[in-house]
Design a protein around this motif. Sequence first.
Motif: not given
Length: 526
Positions: A1-13
Amino acid sequence: MTRTRKSVGRIAFVGAGPGDPGLLTRRAHDALVTADHVVYDRTVAEPLLAAVRAEADPQAEFSPAEGAPGDVAKVLLSAARSGLHAVRLVGGDPFGHGAVVTEVQAVARTNVPFEVVPGVGTAAGVATYAGVPLPGVRTVADVEDAQSVDFEAVAVAVGRGSAALALDAGELAGVRDGLVAAGVDPATPVAITGDGTGETQYTSQSTVDSMVAAALGFAGRIVLCVGAGVPQRDKLGWWENRPLYGWKVLVPRTKEQAGAMSRRLRAYGAIPCEVPTIAVEPPRTPAQMERAIKGLVDGRYAWTIFTSVNAVRAVWEKFAEHGLDARHFGGVKIACIGEATADAVRAFGIQPELIPSGEQSSEGLLAEFSPHDEVLDPVGRILLPRADIATETLAAGLTEPGWAVDDVTAYRTVRAAPPPAEIRDAIKSGGFDAVLFTSSSTVRNLVGIAGKPHARTVVAVIGPKTAETATEFGLRVDVQPPHASVADLVEALAVYAVELREKLAQMPAKQRRGSKVQGPTALRFR
């Protein structure tokens, strides 16, 4: 079974700058309006934070930064790992805060993408708003406490140029002692600025040895400028020298229209307070407007005359309901009273044929409107969409030279709900320095829902009809522009303030104290 990788957001200072929302960079603005979670610092000015909330996504979460830098970094990383765009919002520039640098380092050790958006440094930005140039060798720093200051470096900068430090007011005594110990001449001029770049920014000038006493009453974050640039603020202090700086101005208009006037007032330094006195509602029965719109499309009218922005909006809303656009005005000439009304028409891609060049009123329009000529004007009917409370002056004046007029109720104006008790009290007790009336109905409705403005409040009116109504209600009219427009009204008030200041400056101090000259400048003159 292939897992869908959850997208990572981003951080802005993101650096918020010293407080004025207008100093946000475009990149900072873009990061904030697309943020899912904003973690803000105590150094962010409340007006700027309010402006950010107003433009952000309604679903965006706002929370204060709490705990150690590691705790804040964990909150940001948790949001980003959930696929969100997290923003860490700080006053001034992000790298001007040691704690924020630590947070960035913590994020950098992970694989979460991040960026650092510079902001105008608090010390440098406030110095510029205070009119203190910082040329040559200089030190500009945000200070956590007096113990963290390199006073030797500051003393070198002061000896060769200037220094500006952003710090808490409670740290001033320690900073004074550190400067003197490092060899700074106690007679060196200083400028202390509170609420830097804000509506109530105030700068006190003194010297190093007496600056603690000069800062009495200051609280929170302040900016201390030290050195040769301080005396130049007498000529360069532009922010606090704007014509209406510090004036609290009452803006009684519809909620939709008050914004444009408030923006102009703020540009002159005023603190506007919007109090809706009129609510605009559709006609009770739509039949008149339906017939009028059909008549426009069928070529029934030679002219349409707009007397207000609300009338323009009402007609275009009806057009939108029926799937019509500006093309269906083909062959119909348009006249407008006032530039604001004309601009509303131009916004729909149509250039008005007639705007009175003189008085912006019904009388001014009638003076320039041509009589009906059966040869030149085969269609002799005019559409006049207006408020339900409009006077008969214009319709009667057009009928007399041969025009047929359809005087149509395009919208109703109803009295708004009374403002909060503290606003009503301020109106009646003189808490406002000026009030700007843009129509007779704003005069009637303000008095009806909140009472008469105090005698010392400067009364500015947009035109002669509004002036007549204000006089009928027992108000003294101080300001009336030569042309009836919001821009001219605000400009006229600014000119009045300058003239008042000059008049007071020419008075002997004793006479000034006893002067009956109206306006806030008489109260705050220094």
